[in-house]
Design a protein around this motif. Structure first.
Motif, PDB file in Angstrom:
ATOM      1  N   GLN A  99       1.113  -0.923  -0.298  1.00  0.00           N
ATOM      2  CA  GLN A  99      -0.497   0.006  -0.074  1.00  0.00           C
ATOM      3  C   GLN A  99       0.663   1.135   0.381  1.00  0.00           C
ATOM      4  O   GLN A  99       0.388   2.318  -0.012  1.00  0.00           O
ATOM      5  CB  GLN A  99      -1.665   0.367   1.014  1.00  0.00           C
ATOM      6  N   THR A 120       2.042  -2.707  10.652  1.00  0.00           N
ATOM      7  CA  THR A 120       1.065  -3.097   9.222  1.00  0.00           C
ATOM      8  C   THR A 120       1.763  -2.538   7.878  1.00  0.00           C
ATOM      9  O   THR A 120       1.611  -1.010   7.786  1.00  0.00           O
ATOM     10  CB  THR A 120      -0.188  -2.424  10.328  1.00  0.00           C
ATOM     11  N   LEU A 122      -0.158  -0.938   5.806  1.00  0.00           N
ATOM     12  CA  LEU A 122      -1.540   0.316   5.343  1.00  0.00           C
ATOM     13  C   LEU A 122      -1.002   1.288   5.285  1.00  0.00           C
ATOM     14  O   LEU A 122      -0.458   1.809   5.675  1.00  0.00           O
ATOM     15  CB  LEU A 122      -2.114  -0.350   6.530  1.00  0.00           C
ATOM     16  N   TRP A 136     -10.189   2.605   0.143  1.00  0.00           N
ATOM     17  CA  TRP A 136      -9.459   1.536   0.643  1.00  0.00           C
ATOM     18  C   TRP A 136      -8.879   0.502  -0.179  1.00  0.00           C
ATOM     19  O   TRP A 136      -9.854   0.845  -1.137  1.00  0.00           O
ATOM     20  CB  TRP A 136     -10.264   0.697   1.961  1.00  0.00           C
ATOM     21  N   GLU A 137      -8.157  -0.504  -0.266  1.00  0.00           N
ATOM     22  CA  GLU A 137      -7.416  -1.580  -0.530  1.00  0.00           C
ATOM     23  C   GLU A 137      -9.126  -2.144  -1.287  1.00  0.00           C
ATOM     24  O   GLU A 137      -8.946  -2.469  -2.144  1.00  0.00           O
ATOM     25  CB  GLU A 137      -6.364  -2.630  -0.046  1.00  0.00           C
ATOM     26  N   GLY A 146      -9.993   1.121   6.758  1.00  0.00           N
ATOM     27  CA  GLY A 146      -8.362   1.044   7.082  1.00  0.00           C
ATOM     28  C   GLY A 146      -7.909  -0.564   6.354  1.00  0.00           C
ATOM     29  O   GLY A 146      -7.166  -1.208   7.183  1.00  0.00           O
ATOM     30  N   ASN A 148      -7.192  -4.095   5.231  1.00  0.00           N
ATOM     31  CA  ASN A 148      -5.515  -4.197   4.224  1.00  0.00           C
ATOM     32  C   ASN A 148      -5.314  -5.301   4.400  1.00  0.00           C
ATOM     33  O   ASN A 148      -6.095  -6.725   5.214  1.00  0.00           O
ATOM     34  CB  ASN A 148      -4.201  -3.584   5.303  1.00  0.00           C
ATOM     35  N   CYS A 181      -8.795  -6.719   8.411  1.00  0.00           N
ATOM     36  CA  CYS A 181      -7.217  -5.469   8.310  1.00  0.00           C
ATOM     37  C   CYS A 181      -6.379  -7.069   8.799  1.00  0.00           C
ATOM     38  O   CYS A 181      -7.369  -8.210   9.264  1.00  0.00           O
ATOM     39  CB  CYS A 181      -7.670  -5.184   9.648  1.00  0.00           C
ATOM     40  N   TRP A 183      -3.803  -5.639  11.232  1.00  0.00           N
ATOM     41  CA  TRP A 183      -3.272  -4.308  12.920  1.00  0.00           C
ATOM     42  C   TRP A 183      -2.573  -4.242  13.423  1.00  0.00           C
ATOM     43  O   TRP A 183      -2.602  -5.794  14.205  1.00  0.00           O
ATOM     44  CB  TRP A 183      -4.371  -3.744  12.717  1.00  0.00           C
TER      45      TRP A 183
END
Length: 375
Positions: A99, A120, A122, A136-137, A146, A148, A181, A183
């Motif tokens: 990212q 992370t 991100l 966002w991805e 958020g 990822n 995610c 994280w």
């Protein structure tokens, strides 16, 4: 000129996996003041963990929202921290992450003498900065804020030369194929498994966040087993994240964030590393504004522990600090560069979600020398 040529040759050697000892390295030229990514982390013959009595200095790892990149700062007294690269990143998020941005770095030293770093993958401002077309991805309605895929794993023997791997639980483990995610990964050595234990925040799709753990392979490039839930909150709908575990005496003390009222940081304690944590309802940090990303570290030569956290609820954001010796009372010692606080950031500002590790003064000096901060 000869020094510059020698430095470039050493960097080329590092990239090929033949990293020299830090003591043998010349200072990197200004244009190359970044950590070196190497193919393999070859254990030096003299690899060891310095005695605790010698680990009187500190290394802070952190990132900034402005750059989504990685930074190091050192301290000799645990109060005043100085960025080793003059406030510039020691690694760029665009070079480490899919990212093009990293967050939430954590570092620890294993009993093998190696350093383990996790973060992370991100970038929360990637659309604004033209790095992707979408917010966002993946779609936010399916995977939430958020989202990822990757965590970044890195390993080093000298704090300068690091291996690099991207780890995606959704790709590796069918049970987490819908992971929304991954994280804030952190690492602690599991003596029973004789392996690094990695624990982090995840969720299924857009569901509530919860914390899981697994173990990493010796090269610190992958997880070896399907992650398992680490902390069970009484209300499974409450978002739980940002765990930080430290062994203190015969107990494992976990500090974490629960998104309930009041918010901020709480504590759970267990006598077993991978289970038995009971969430405690009391808020432990002294902040009146929102805080997250707790990190516990010991103040050398004392019975005092420092709880550090990211006070993101103020503008500009800052790190906050509290001290404890009994883990019942936490005395507010202020934020970086705040009036009346001993905590100082001498050449940087707005650090986010960091971690502190004890190192020796000699290790701090060598690291500073590599980045040109000490002659």
């Amino acid at each position: 000129m000869m020094k510059a040529i020698k430095a470039l040759a050493l960097l080329a050697l590092a990239a090929a996996g033949g990293a020299p000892a830090v003591a043998d390295m010349v200072q990197a030229p200004a244009a190359a003041r970044r950590i070196a990514i190497v193919a393999d982390a070859v254990r030096p013959r003299d690899a060891r963990v310095p005695a605790e009595a010698k680990r009187s200095a500190y290394l802070l790892v952190y990132f900034k929202d402005e750059t989504h990149s990685l930074y190091f700062a050192t301290s000799r007294d645990g109060y005043s921290f100085t960025d080793v690269n003059g406030g510039q990143p020691i690694a760029l998020g665009r070079d480490l992450a899919d990212q093009k941005g990293i967050r939430d770095p954590y570092i620890m030293r294993g009993p093998d003498g190696a350093f383990y770093m996790a973060m992370t993958d991100l970038h929360i401002f990637a659309q604004r900065e033209g790095l992707r077309a979408t917010e966002w991805e993946r779609p936010g309605d399916q995977y939430s804020w958020g989202n990822n895929r990757n965590m970044i794993f890195m390993k080093s023997w000298d704090l300068v030369h690091w291996t690099h791997a991207k780890v995606a639980i959704s790709a590796e483990f069918p049970a987490f194929a819908d992971a929304g995610c991954a994280w804030a990964p952190e690492v602690i050595w599991d003596a029973a498994k004789k392996a690094p234990m990695v624990y982090f925040t995840t969720r299924h799709g857009a569901g509530p966040n919860f914390m899981v753990y697994s173990h990493a392979d010796p090269a610190f490039r992958r997880l070896t087993a399907t992650p398992r839930q680490l902390l069970h909150h009484p209300d499974p709908k409450v978002n739980v994240l940002d765990a930080d575990i430290t062994r203190v005496g015969g107990k494992y003390r976990m500090f974490y964030v629960a998104h309930e009222k009041p918010g901020n940081i709480r504590q759970a304690v267990s006598t077993t590393l991978t289970s038995g944590y009971v969430p405690q309802p009391a808020k432990v940090d002294p902040e009146t504004k929102a805080a997250e990303a707790p990190n516990l570290w010991h103040r050398h030569g004392t019975k005092t522990w420092v709880l550090m956290y990211d006070v993101f609820g103020i503008t500009p954001n800052n790190m906050g600090f509290a001290e404890t010796s009994d883990f019942k009372t936490f005395r507010n010692i202020g934020r970086f560069n705040e009036a009346g606080s001993r905590m100082k950031a001498t050449n940087f500002e707005r650090p986010k979600h960091g971690a502190v590790m004890a190192i020796t003064p000699d290790e701090a000096t060598k690291l500073e020398g590599w980045f040109g901060q000490k002659e």
